[in-house]
Design a protein around this motif. Structure first.
Motif, PDB file in Angstrom:
ATOM      1  N   ILE A 146       0.839  -1.199   0.000  1.00 40.42           N
ATOM      2  CA  ILE A 146       0.000   0.000   0.000  1.00 40.42           C
ATOM      3  C   ILE A 146       0.876   1.252   0.000  1.00 40.42           C
ATOM      4  O   ILE A 146       1.866   1.338   0.723  1.00 40.42           O
ATOM      5  N   VAL A 147       0.487   2.219  -0.820  1.00 41.44           N
ATOM      6  CA  VAL A 147       1.167   3.515  -0.888  1.00 41.44           C
ATOM      7  C   VAL A 147       0.117   4.616  -0.734  1.00 41.44           C
ATOM      8  O   VAL A 147      -1.084   4.374  -0.864  1.00 41.44           O
ATOM      9  N   SER A 148       0.575   5.825  -0.453  1.00 43.91           N
ATOM     10  CA  SER A 148      -0.320   6.974  -0.358  1.00 43.91           C
ATOM     11  C   SER A 148      -0.136   7.863  -1.580  1.00 43.91           C
ATOM     12  O   SER A 148       0.986   8.001  -2.098  1.00 43.91           O
ATOM     13  N   TYR A 149      -1.232   8.454  -2.024  1.00 42.98           N
ATOM     14  CA  TYR A 149      -1.175   9.406  -3.137  1.00 42.98           C
ATOM     15  C   TYR A 149      -1.241  10.820  -2.582  1.00 42.98           C
ATOM     16  O   TYR A 149      -2.120  11.152  -1.787  1.00 42.98           O
ATOM     17  N   ALA A 150      -0.289  11.661  -2.981  1.00 36.04           N
ATOM     18  CA  ALA A 150      -0.258  13.053  -2.527  1.00 36.04           C
ATOM     19  C   ALA A 150      -0.206  13.989  -3.729  1.00 36.04           C
ATOM     20  O   ALA A 150       0.512  13.734  -4.701  1.00 36.04           O
ATOM     21  N   ARG A 151      -0.960  15.068  -3.641  1.00 36.27           N
ATOM     22  CA  ARG A 151      -0.866  16.113  -4.664  1.00 36.27           C
ATOM     23  C   ARG A 151      -0.190  17.333  -4.049  1.00 36.27           C
ATOM     24  O   ARG A 151      -0.326  17.607  -2.857  1.00 36.27           O
TER      25      ARG A 151
END
Length: 210
Positions: free
Chosen positions: A66-71
C-alpha cells in the motif's frame, strides 16, 4: 489531478519514514538531485506516490504493498536550505509493478474507507487522540503533530472512524507489516478493533508513544 478509479497510474515516488494517510495536509522537506527531480516531475504529473519505510530501512515497495497518493499544493524552493513542499494526501494505492521507471512507480488507486459507524470504540479513539495532542501542546483541531513538521490547517474530523484510524496509524510506530495489513482491509473495522485493544492497554500505548 484526477486519478482514474482502479486504473494503474505511473507517478514519481518518494520514500518516507513518516507515514501519511488520507485526510491530511502536510509539509515535506528535502534536497538533492533525486528529490528535486521527483518534485519537478510531480508538478507535471499532478502528484506522487509516497512509499512507507520503517526505522530499520525496510521499504514497502513490493507488488501489492500500500502507498499513499499526494498532490502538491505549493513549493518553496528558496526560503530555507531545504525545499519545502506542501502536500495533500487524498487517497491510497496498491503497487501493481515493482519495476521503477526513471524513479516512477505504477500503483492502482484504492477506494477510500467509508463508514457511518460511530460507536464507543470510536469515541475512545477520538478522546485519546485529543488528549494526546493537548498533552503535547498541540491545538485540538490537529494542526500539528509530534511526528514531523507541522502541517497546514485542515479540517479535522474526530467523528469519522476512517479519519481517526488514519491519524492513529500515522502516530503509532507500529511495525510496517502491521500497518500494511490493516490498510489492505476494505473497511476500517479491523483497524478500529486493533486500535481499541492497544488503547485499552494503556501501558502498551505509552510504550509505543515513548
Amino acid at each position: 489531478m484526477h486519478i482514474p478509479e482502479l486504473q494503474p497510474v505511473l507517478l514519481p515516488f518518494l520514500i518516507t519514514t513518516e507515514h501519511y494517510f488520507p485526510g491530511i495536509q502536510w509539509q515535506i522537506r528535502g534536497d538533492g538531485l533525486i528529490f528535486v527531480n521527483t518534485i519537478r516531475d510531480a508538478t507535471k504529473t499532478g502528484g506522487l506516490w509516497l512509499l512507507m519505510q520503517d526505522s530499520d530501512g525496510k521499504v514497502a515497495a513490493a507488488q501489492g504493498d500500500i502507498v499513499s497518493y499526494a498532490r502538491i499544493v505549493e513549493i518553496d524552493w528558496l526560503s530555507t536550505d531545504q525545499i519545502r513542499v506542501d502536500i495533500i494526501v487524498d487517497s491510497l494505492g496498491v503497487i501493481s509493478s515493482t519495476t521503477p521507471q526513471h524513479h516512477h512507480i505504477k500503483a492502482k488507486p484504492l477506494p477510500l474507507w467509508r463508514t457511518e459507524q460511530i460507536e464507543p470504540s470510536t469515541n475512545l479513539l477520538a478522546a485519546k487522540l485529543k488528549a494526546l495532542l493537548l498533552e503535547h501542546h498541540h491545538e485540538s483541531n490537529y494542526k500539528a503533530s509530534t511526528l514531523a513538521s507541522p502541517p497546514n490547517a485542515f479540517e479535522a474530523d474526530f467523528d469519522n472512524p476512517c479519519w481517526l484510524c488514519w491519524r492513529w496509524l500515522e502516530l503509532l510506530p507500529l511495525p510496517l507489516k502491521t500497518k500494511q495489513k490493516l490498510l489492505r482491509h476494505s473497511s476500517p473495522d479491523v483497524c478500529l478493533r486493533y486500535l481499541k485493544k492497544i488503547i485499552n492497554q494503556s501501558d502498551r500505548l505509552a510504550q509505543l508513544l515513548r
